[in-house]
Design a protein around this motif. Structure first.
Motif: not given
Length: 136
Positions: A28-33, A38-40, A66-67, A110-111
């Protein structure tokens, strides 16, 4: 940045495989956050009770998967040296201990991206079997 952990007190004493969530938090940290601009950032871990066990979710609001990659990551037999080894390892460990009573599913939009592990409750007797140190 925000981190939220939700663990109902009644579930805090339930037995769970060691290091089951660590690879999911790391992903979650490496590939997402880490890749978002753009956002917090938000990371959350929740534990809730189902009819037969626990549902553990590690989620983030970072870059969506990506899907096509999401479909590949949700394949139970995935073992790729470049991507997905941690997920394969989690699935393999779940299957060895819980059999078909456990699952790992990934959703992404997206969210939010969420990794959901569902496991059955383990009796005290079963937990003692799994927690025994290896004989040397």
């Amino acid at each position: 940045s925000e981190v939220a952990i939700t663990l109902p007190p009644a579930l805090a004493k339930e037995w769970l495989l060691h290091f089951l969530l660590q690879p999911l938090v790391e992903n979650a940290i490496d590939h997402g956050i880490r890749t978002m601009t753009v956002r917090p950032s938000r990371l959350w871990i929740t534990d809730s009770q189902t009819d037969t066990g626990l549902a553990l979710v590690v989620g983030n609001n970072g870059t969506p998967i990506p899907l096509q990659q999401l479909r590949r990551l949700n394949q139970a037999d995935l073992q790729d040296e470049k991507t997905g080894f941690g997920l394969y390892n989690i699935r393999r460990r779940l299957q060895l201990i819980y059999g078909d009573r456990a699952s790992l599913t990934i959703t992404s939009s997206e969210t939010a991206t969420e990794f959901c592990i569902q496991v059955p409750f383990i009796s005290d007797e079963e937990a003692h079997i799994y927690d025994k140190p290896a004989n040397r």
